[in-house]
Enzyme design. Structure first.
Site, mmCIF file in Angstrom:
data_model
loop_
_atom_site.group_PDB
_atom_site.id
_atom_site.type_symbol
_atom_site.label_atom_id
_atom_site.label_comp_id
_atom_site.label_asym_id
_atom_site.label_seq_id
_atom_site.Cartn_x
_atom_site.Cartn_y
_atom_site.Cartn_z
ATOM 1 N N ASP A 63 0.779 -1.249 0.000
ATOM 2 C CA ASP A 63 0.000 0.000 0.000
ATOM 3 C C ASP A 63 0.813 1.304 0.000
ATOM 4 O O ASP A 63 1.804 1.410 0.722
ATOM 5 C CB ASP A 63 -0.854 0.096 1.276
ATOM 6 C CG ASP A 63 -1.567 -1.174 1.605
ATOM 7 O OD1 ASP A 63 -1.527 -2.135 0.831
ATOM 8 O OD2 ASP A 63 -2.188 -1.202 2.694
ATOM 9 N N GLU A 245 -10.520 -2.317 4.348
ATOM 10 C CA GLU A 245 -9.169 -1.830 4.638
ATOM 11 C C GLU A 245 -8.992 -0.429 4.042
ATOM 12 O O GLU A 245 -9.732 -0.022 3.147
ATOM 13 C CB GLU A 245 -8.120 -2.764 4.017
ATOM 14 C CG GLU A 245 -8.162 -4.180 4.572
ATOM 15 C CD GLU A 245 -7.052 -5.088 4.035
ATOM 16 O OE1 GLU A 245 -6.475 -5.825 4.840
ATOM 17 O OE2 GLU A 245 -6.792 -5.082 2.825
HETATM 18 C C1 FRU Z 1 -3.928 -3.586 2.693
HETATM 19 C C2 FRU Z 1 -3.300 -4.059 3.990
HETATM 20 C C3 FRU Z 1 -3.654 -3.111 5.114
HETATM 21 C C4 FRU Z 1 -2.533 -3.312 6.091
HETATM 22 C C5 FRU Z 1 -1.360 -3.532 5.157
HETATM 23 C C6 FRU Z 1 -0.330 -4.488 5.683
HETATM 24 O O1 FRU Z 1 -3.261 -4.047 1.573
HETATM 25 O O2 FRU Z 1 -3.723 -5.372 4.281
HETATM 26 O O3 FRU Z 1 -4.920 -3.322 5.686
HETATM 27 O O4 FRU Z 1 -2.334 -2.211 6.910
HETATM 28 O O5 FRU Z 1 -1.894 -4.044 3.949
HETATM 29 O O6 FRU Z 1 0.791 -4.507 4.859
#
Ligand code: FRU
Length: 540
Positions: A63, A245
């Site tokens: 992300d 998320e």
């Molecule tokens: C989304 C996610 C988020 C988390 C991160 C962990 O892709 O699953 O919810 O904070 O990636 O790398």
């Protein structure tokens, strides 16, 4: 020449090894330094390496995090695992840009600490010095992120995700972890993460939106350190094919009116329109406490219908004189991200896009448009108008092979007589590999097919997600396509960004031959196309 390449390769290996040992010994410090000269030696030209999209120098990225503008720089932090090309203990990688195209890589900003890995989150400039971390003249940049505690997860506590903060008073170059973390403890929610924070001027409070399983939670704070729960949204709204998320919440003007609406963005881990992870949005009202959806709770709205745009959010603190809402997403999908055939790094971000809210026949809808800074990299080109037949028409005027280019295509639909008409755009190479994008008049839908676009052996899920479809949302008589191809990705913006499709692919040679043809009719009259190559990004 060969000797020169070997020496270059050797030097590169040496500096990468040095870089590694540097990362190792500074792991516990938040003040790591990485000589930029190390980075400048990187060729950035490996097979599949994008030339106009942000990607990490090496290793795993997911992300985008903490995007914030300050003092002439766009900051991009990102979920980063510096020791492997698969997901692992998360850090925040960091880069800055003055134009959203050329990026300077900076040292890792945040390292895992005793509270856990550093998961996704946001960053703001504390202009009013509410936190006391900076001063009104020299405000602090404050990062708000999720701590994910792996021991707690193993022990099956439901409190292993908490929210922490860190701050920088030197333009994001070094970071100090707040000693009283976590600032928002967990009261028993397995999924409790990805805080996005903004200043809500009407209530004079910071507002945080946080994903918690099948809903988002809203909090506010006077100082970024103490948070009060305001409300929840979402259990019975929108799509729930996977865990929620990476939310975002911001206000947008309705184009051409004096009205505004609040847009809530929520990524979902599974169940997107073309399977796997994707990003939905809601249009509604927010009064500083509660978000109310304008639409029927069953309405599904998607930022992007392609398979490869996830966890995207918008930049904080873009100056009001600029006023843009700039979005960037992770250009991959959790279904296969850890298997894609790139050797030394994994994944890239989408191009930065501005978001706009339009009144359409079907209600208020978001459009996405490539930022002007990217468009400034297009070579100038002249639009060509011609009739398209059942034999493919090659779009560029010269046959110079290139892997990074843009197309603008306008197809007049009103004059077409056959209801069965399908208009095809293919991007191909001379290895008989092709990605095909088509518009079907009778169903008013688009299909993107990457099944013949190169390597698909690396993942069964990828193979299952090769043929992607999306509805056309515009009723305009002219179909408009803006397409950006960059080595191993395509971003297609139809009708000024009303339906967007983003997809990655892995060809053995550049898909540098764009061509158009028609089926279900002998001719498609008066199609305009414009082809430009793009000046590649610089990476420091
Ligand atoms: C989304 C996610 C988020 C988390 C991160 C962990 O892709 O699953 O919810 O904070 O990636 O790398």
């Amino acid at each position: 020449m060969k000797l020169y390449s070997s020496i270059r390769l050797f030097l590169y290996i040496v500096v990468v090894l040095q870089l590694f040992s540097l990362c190792q010994c500074t792991k516990t410090s938040s003040k790591a330094t990485m000589p930029t000269s190390v980075i400048r030696t990187h060729p950035y030209n490996e097979h599949h390496r994008p030339q106009i999209h942000f990607s990490p120098i090496e290793k795993w990225m997911n992300d985008p995090n903490g995007m914030v503008y300050y003092d002439g720089e766009y900051h991009l932090f990102y979920q980063y695992y510096p020791e492997d090309v698969v997901w692992g203990p998360m850090h925040w990688g960091h880069a800055v840009s003055t134009n959203l195209v050329d990026w300077q890589h900076l040292p890792i900003a945040l390292y895992p600490d005793t509270n856990g890995y550093i998961f996704s989150g946001s960053a703001v400039i504390d202009w009013g010095n509410t936190s006391g971390f900076g001063s009104k003249n020299a405000p602090a940049m404050v990062a708000i992120f999720t701590y994910h505690n792996p021991q707690g997860e193993k022990a099956q506590t439901d409190t292993f995700q908490t929210q922490g903060i860190a701050y920088s008073t030197d333009r994001g170059r070094t970071w100090i972890i707040y000693e009283e973390n976590p600032v928002l403890p967990n009261t028993g929610l397995r999924d409790f993460r990805d805080p996005k924070v903004f200043w809500h001027s009407q209530t004079q409070r910071w507002v945080m939106i946080l994903a918690a399983g099948d809903l988002v939670k809203l909090y506010n704070s006077p100082n970024l350190k103490e948070w009060n729960h305001l409300s929840d949204f979402g259990t019975s709204e929108g799509d729930h094919g996977g865990v929620w998320e990476c939310p975002d919440l911001f206000q947008l003007p309705v184009e051409g009116t004096d009205e505004t609406r609040w847009i809530m963005i929520v990524s979902i881990g599974d169940g997107a329109p073309n399977r796997g992870s994707g990003t939905q949005y809601f249009v509604g009202q927010f009064d500083g406490t509660t978000f109310v959806n304008d639409n029927d709770p069953d309405t599904s709205l998607w930022i992007d219908h392609g398979t490869d745009n996830y966890a995207g959010v918008t930049w904080s603190d873009i100056p009001t004189t600029d006023g843009r809402h700039i979005f960037i997403g992770w250009m991959s999908n959790w279904q296969y991200a850890q298997h894609v055939p790139t050797i030394s790094w994994r994944s890239a971000m989408t191009l930065p896009r501005t978001l706009h809210l339009h009144n359409t026949d079907i209600g208020l809808r978001l459009t996405s448009q490539i930022v002007d800074e990217v468009k400034a990299r297009y070579t100038s080109s002249t639009p060509i108008q011609r009739d398209i037949t059942t034999t493919p028409t090659y779009l560029p005027t010269s046959k110079e092979p290139t892997h990074t280019y843009a197309l603008h295509i306008e197809v007049p639909l009103r004059t077409q007589t056959s209801e069965e008409l399908t208009c095809y755009l293919s991007l191909s190479n001379d290895q008989d590999e092709r990605l095909t994008f088509s518009y079907h008049l009778s169903s008013d839908t688009f299909t993107l097919d990457r099944s013949q676009a190169g390597d698909a052996n690396f993942s069964e899920e990828y193979r299952a997600m090769c043929v992607q479809t999306a509805p056309r949302l515009s009723t305009s008589d002219t179909l408009q396509l803006d397409v950006i191809v960059d080595v191993s990705s395509v971003e297609i913006f139809t009708d000024s960004g009303l339906t967007v499709m983003t997809a990655v692919f892995f060809p053995s040679a550049p898909l540098s031959i764009p061509s158009l043809w028609v089926e279900g009719s002998d001719v498609l009259k008066g199609v305009t196309s414009q082809y430009s190559t793009l000046r590649p990004m610089s990476v420091f």
